[in-house]
Design an enzyme around this catalytic site. Structure first.
Site, PDB file in Angstrom:
ATOM      1  N   CYS A 113       0.813  -1.220   0.000  1.00 60.90           N
ATOM      2  CA  CYS A 113       0.000   0.000   0.000  1.00 60.90           C
ATOM      3  C   CYS A 113       0.848   1.273   0.000  1.00 60.90           C
ATOM      4  O   CYS A 113       0.324   2.359  -0.266  1.00 60.90           O
ATOM      5  CB  CYS A 113      -0.939   0.013   1.194  1.00 60.90           C
ATOM      6  SG  CYS A 113      -1.982  -1.437   1.239  1.00 60.90           S
ATOM      7  N   HIS A 250      -3.270   7.413   1.640  1.00 58.03           N
ATOM      8  CA  HIS A 250      -3.673   6.062   1.250  1.00 58.03           C
ATOM      9  C   HIS A 250      -5.087   5.824   1.754  1.00 58.03           C
ATOM     10  O   HIS A 250      -5.401   6.116   2.905  1.00 58.03           O
ATOM     11  CB  HIS A 250      -2.695   5.055   1.860  1.00 58.03           C
ATOM     12  CG  HIS A 250      -3.121   3.639   1.724  1.00 58.03           C
ATOM     13  ND1 HIS A 250      -3.607   3.126   0.540  1.00 58.03           N
ATOM     14  CD2 HIS A 250      -3.147   2.617   2.620  1.00 58.03           C
ATOM     15  CE1 HIS A 250      -3.911   1.840   0.712  1.00 58.03           C
ATOM     16  NE2 HIS A 250      -3.643   1.516   1.968  1.00 58.03           N
ATOM     17  N   ASN A 280     -10.042  -0.298  -0.059  1.00 62.10           N
ATOM     18  CA  ASN A 280      -8.584  -0.222  -0.075  1.00 62.10           C
ATOM     19  C   ASN A 280      -8.057  -0.920  -1.333  1.00 62.10           C
ATOM     20  O   ASN A 280      -8.170  -2.137  -1.455  1.00 62.10           O
ATOM     21  CB  ASN A 280      -8.040  -0.894   1.191  1.00 62.10           C
ATOM     22  CG  ASN A 280      -6.528  -0.810   1.294  1.00 62.10           C
ATOM     23  OD1 ASN A 280      -5.850  -0.453   0.334  1.00 62.10           O
ATOM     24  ND2 ASN A 280      -6.011  -1.148   2.458  1.00 62.10           N
TER      25      ASN A 280
END
Ligand code: ACO
Length: 323
Positions: A113, A250, A280
């Site tokens: 990520c 993020h 996500n």
């Protein structure tokens, strides 16, 4: 001095949308549970036969169109992904071929990520060192392929997607008021492997494996490390939190995003949030959020834009860009 200046951005989400209610029909969960803890309302899932390279290519084409460039103008592609099409070659080379780019270098980068900020930092360094002139940084993932759909604690949190930006080396005075990447900061801590990892791989199990996560532990590290790395990158550029026009974090969890914004003393309107729309998407989440805020007119040329992300490794980082 040479600065890496953003020329354009693009993003792509697969057509199929899966809502929380749809998941609740298949497993013991609810829209309320997911939204309260994460802010996620829906995710996009790649179709059968739709690979990470396909998503990456669509985002790359849109970024090139936005920049007014084509594939032949690029001499570097850095593709951040933890879900490549194949173990090798790099998915970046598939995109390179499809874009008609027959020079320079294309490679994948794996920082989960945090992959997009790692990619921006690597491309920026290569531009400054004369190894590239015009670079594409892509974050693209098909996390739906590495989710254990029997584990409600993880599978509801992720989705598929891609985003990209084009950077070009330009000569400038190099002040913090000039456009371009002002500073980057990267970190990792391999001691935290067990709180977020995939239990497979070509060398260990010869399988792809599934994502495993201790959510509460990840949450704690995310909140602490995000605040620290944001302070670090601002310090490097000689700027302060009050100078930030846009925080583009993020997109993992609305609560982590809110906490970082609060610690910086930023008004909620300055924080770009898209996690509700795509969950996500790992390395793709920052460029997806960026693209949204650029295309809807929030982020404008000259705005101070802060990107930050954390993921498996743990690996984390931040990039400060005068857009
Ligand atoms: N639906 C309903 N109930 C669920 C679900 C679900 N999908 N998943 C778990 N539960 C249950 C658990 O079984 C548990 O039940 P119990 O109390 O009867 O045992 C209860 O909900 C609470 O579970 P917790 O795991 O303690 O829930 P928590 O409040 O910690 O929320 C969450 C979980 C959302 C994962 C949270 O810890 C979190 O957001 N962590 C950060 C994770 C993250 O953002 N990771 C990504 C960052 S890095 C990267 O992007 C790869």
């Amino acid at each position: 001095m040479i600065r890496s200046v953003v020329q354009g951005c693009g993003a792509y989400l697969p057509e199929r949308i899966v809502t929380n209610d749809e998941l609740a029909k298949k497993m013991e969960t609810s829209d309320e549970w997911i939204q309260q803890r994460t802010g996620i309302k829906q995710r996009h899932i790649a179709a059968d036969g739709e690979f990470t390279s396909h998503l990456a290519l669509k985002a790359a084409e849109r970024a090139l169109a936005h920049a007014g460039l084509d594939g032949a103008d690029l001499d570097l592609i850095v593709l951040a992904t933890a879900t490549p099409d194949e173990t090798f070659p790099a998915t970046a080379t598939v995109v390179q071929k499809a874009l008609g780019m027959h020079k320079g270098a294309a490679f994948d980068l794996q920082a989960v990520c945090a992959g997009f900020v790692y990619g921006v930092s690597v491309a920026d360094s290569m531009i400054k060192n004369g190894l590239a002139g015009t670079a594409m940084v892509i974050g693209a993932e098909t996390f739906s392929r590495i989710l254990d759909w029997n584990d409600r604690g993880t599978c509801v949190l992720f989705g598929d997607g891609a985003g990209a930006i084009v950077l070009k080396g330009e000569q400038g005075a190099g002040t913090s008021a000039d456009r371009g990447i002002l500073a980057n900061a990267l970190h990792s801590d391999g001691r935290q492997h067990d709180i977020l990892y995939v239990d497979g791989g070509p060398s260990s199990t010869r399988t792809t494996g599934f994502l495993r996560m201790e959510g509460k532990e990840v949450f704690k590290h995310a909140v602490v490390n995000m605040a620290a790395v944001v302070g670090e990158v601002l310090g490097k550029a000689g700027l302060e939190a009050k100078d930030i026009d846009w925080l583009v974090p993020h997109q993992a969890n609305k609560r982590i995003i809110d906490s970082t914004g609060r610690k910086l003393g930023l008004a909620p309107e300055k924080v770009v949030v898209t996690v509700d729309k795509h969950a996500n998407t790992s390395a793709a989440s920052i460029p997806l959020a960026l693209d949204t805020a650029v295309k809807d007119g929030r982020i404008k040329k000259g705005d101070l834009t802060l990107l930050e992300g954390i993921g498996g490794g743990l690996a984390w980082g931040a990039s400060l860009i005068r857009w």
